[in-house]
Write an enzyme that holds these catalytic residues in place. Structure first.
Site, mmCIF file in Angstrom:
data_model
loop_
_atom_site.group_PDB
_atom_site.id
_atom_site.type_symbol
_atom_site.label_atom_id
_atom_site.label_comp_id
_atom_site.label_asym_id
_atom_site.label_seq_id
_atom_site.Cartn_x
_atom_site.Cartn_y
_atom_site.Cartn_z
ATOM 1 N N HIS A 129 0.862 -1.180 0.000
ATOM 2 C CA HIS A 129 0.000 0.000 0.000
ATOM 3 C C HIS A 129 0.901 1.235 0.000
ATOM 4 C CE1 HIS A 129 -2.825 2.956 1.775
ATOM 5 N NE2 HIS A 129 -3.811 2.155 1.437
ATOM 6 N N ASP A 206 3.078 -4.750 8.047
ATOM 7 C CA ASP A 206 1.817 -4.029 7.929
ATOM 8 C C ASP A 206 0.690 -5.055 7.977
ATOM 9 O OD1 ASP A 206 -0.487 -2.779 7.064
ATOM 10 O OD2 ASP A 206 0.399 -1.844 5.306
ATOM 11 N N GLN A 209 -4.462 -5.456 6.534
ATOM 12 C CA GLN A 209 -5.364 -6.339 5.800
ATOM 13 C C GLN A 209 -5.414 -7.748 6.372
ATOM 14 O OE1 GLN A 209 -7.504 -5.505 3.415
ATOM 15 N NE2 GLN A 209 -6.832 -3.382 3.588
ATOM 16 N N LYS A 232 -10.823 -1.768 10.277
ATOM 17 C CA LYS A 232 -10.913 -2.957 9.426
ATOM 18 C C LYS A 232 -11.265 -4.207 10.241
ATOM 19 C CE LYS A 232 -7.433 -1.052 6.260
ATOM 20 N NZ LYS A 232 -8.312 -0.599 5.172
ATOM 21 N N CYS A 370 -4.753 2.412 -3.659
ATOM 22 C CA CYS A 370 -3.524 2.926 -3.023
ATOM 23 C C CYS A 370 -2.374 1.932 -3.182
ATOM 24 C CB CYS A 370 -3.754 3.259 -1.551
ATOM 25 S SG CYS A 370 -4.851 4.669 -1.285
#
Length: 412
Positions: A129, A206, A209, A232, A370
């Protein structure tokens, strides 16, 4: 609900009753929400926690001897403990509340500006991202360090042979997403962390997700930093978490100066507070942190193994049905992926598909998500991305498929 292969591990209709927004209509049609990779929906249990805070004990924390302040402080710190337990951090002070994943990444990148020198190397993957690209580019401009990119292949997987080729004794930190937001690819972070540590490099993962689908154990992973966002994970926007190993958090300087992050202040010198407050300047999103804890309680009550098993059924069903439409190409066909289908229809712009199916009550995301370097790799302007959550159904997927077919007919 239409049957899917395998037993559904929970009562889906009971789960759906927890989400008030799923009862609404969009453009005269029942809402079919398939933009979960951008933001998940919020159950009533979390909404109730937000209302309870503002109705009963709204107050600033860590600063007051009065009852409301003490109650708010206790609940906020209890939420930190919930995050610690969820990610299996060794200490609660290794959990830093942030405004979201982007904030956490920038905090670490800013801190590494004092640790890097010219010629040092940092690795990032081609699947990132923008939030896990731009901060490191800014870092290299400040330090003279060198950014190197782990390439991807047509299946949407990282080329691990090239990762090992790029990794060297000059590598200081590796940045990698656990799951690609654009493609759903689950990256081999265990292998990457182990190899990076053998070269003496730190690793930031990261997890924005991954966190809605995978319960990461930061100690088992041996990861140095892990970041995620509440919105999320059935929580509110504006709050997230940075996990950092104690040894690394002590090495990094504060990201922001202000109240809360200090021990003593004079005009001659300031000393900083201990962890975690060293990185939590100013009044935090108190309600958001507490609601994040409520969201974790909710998802854990369902069970992440159950969530993963059901979402895999949705992914398989949706993929099969979508590929029956002539001209469809799915991007990201890795062997391991989460419940994301990123696709295009030959000769049709993804924006046009998204616009038409919105008129039918179907919410998906279109564009480059993104993740423009991924789209550049495939030579496309973007994709249509349908991303599923545990409150979606195969009946909704059927509606989505019919809407896509209708859009194709109208646009061909």
């Amino acid at each position: 609900m239409k049957a899917v292969a395998g037993k559904i591990p929970f009562e889906i209709e009971e789960i759906r009753k927890d989400f008030p927004i799923l009862k609404r209509e969009v453009n005269g049609h029942p809402l079919v929400y398939m933009d979960n990779a951008a933001t998940s929906q919020t159950p009533q249990q979390v909404i109730d926690a937000i209302v309870d805070y503002y109705s009963n004990y709204n107050s600033n924390i860590h600063r007051g001897v009065h009852t409301l302040s003490q109650e708010a402080t206790d609940k906020y710190e209890a939420a930190r403990k919930k995050v610690q337990d969820h990610f299996n951090a060794a200490h609660s002070y290794e959990i830093i509340f942030t405004s979201g994943t982007t904030h956490g990444i920038n905090l670490v990148a800013s801190g590494f500006a004092s640790l890097l020198k010219e010629g040092d190397e940092i690795l990032v993957s081609a699947l990132e991202h923008h939030s896990n690209i731009v901060p490191w580019q800014m870092l290299t401009a400040k330090t003279g360090s060198i950014l190197k990119v782990i390439p991807m292949n047509q299946d949407g997987e990282l080329v691990m042979e090239d990762f090992y080729r790029l990794l060297s004794n000059k590598t200081r930190i590796v940045f990698i997403n656990h799951v690609s937001n654009a493609l759903g690819t689950v990256n081999p972070i265990e292998e990457i962390i182990k190899a990076a540590h053998e070269k003496g490099a730190a690793v930031l993962v990261d997890g924005a997700q991954a966190a809605p689908h995978i319960k990461a154990d930061v100690q088992a992973l041996d990861v140095d930093f892990y970041v995620a966002s509440a919105h999320k994970m059935c929580g509110p926007t504006g709050v997230g978490v940075l996990y950092g190993k104690e040894e690394w958090l002590k090495k990094l300087p504060p990201y922001q100066g202000g109240g809360e992050m200090i021990a003593t202040v004079t005009f001659e010198k300031t000393t900083y507070a201990d962890l975690p407050h060293k990185f939590e300047a100013g009044t935090p999103n108190i309600c958001g942190g507490i609601a994040f804890g409520a969201a974790l309680d909710y998802m854990n009550s369902i069970g992440f193994d159950n969530i993963a098993a059901y979402e895999k059924q949705l992914l398989d069903y949706g993929t099969e049905k979508l590929l029956e439409i002539p001209g469809v190409r799915i991007y990201g066909i890795s062997r391991k992926k989460t419940a994301v289908i990123s696709f295009n229809i030959e000769g049709i712009h993804p924006y046009d598909i998204g616009t038409i199916i919105d008129k039918l009550g179907i919410a998906v995301r279109t564009g480059h998500h993104c993740a423009q370097p991924i789209m550049d790799y495939y030579g496309i302007p973007g994709t249509v991305r349908a991303s599923f959550s545990f409150y979606n159904t195969t009946e909704e997927i059927d509606k989505f498929i019919e809407a896509v077919k209708r859009a194709k007919t109208m646009l061909s």
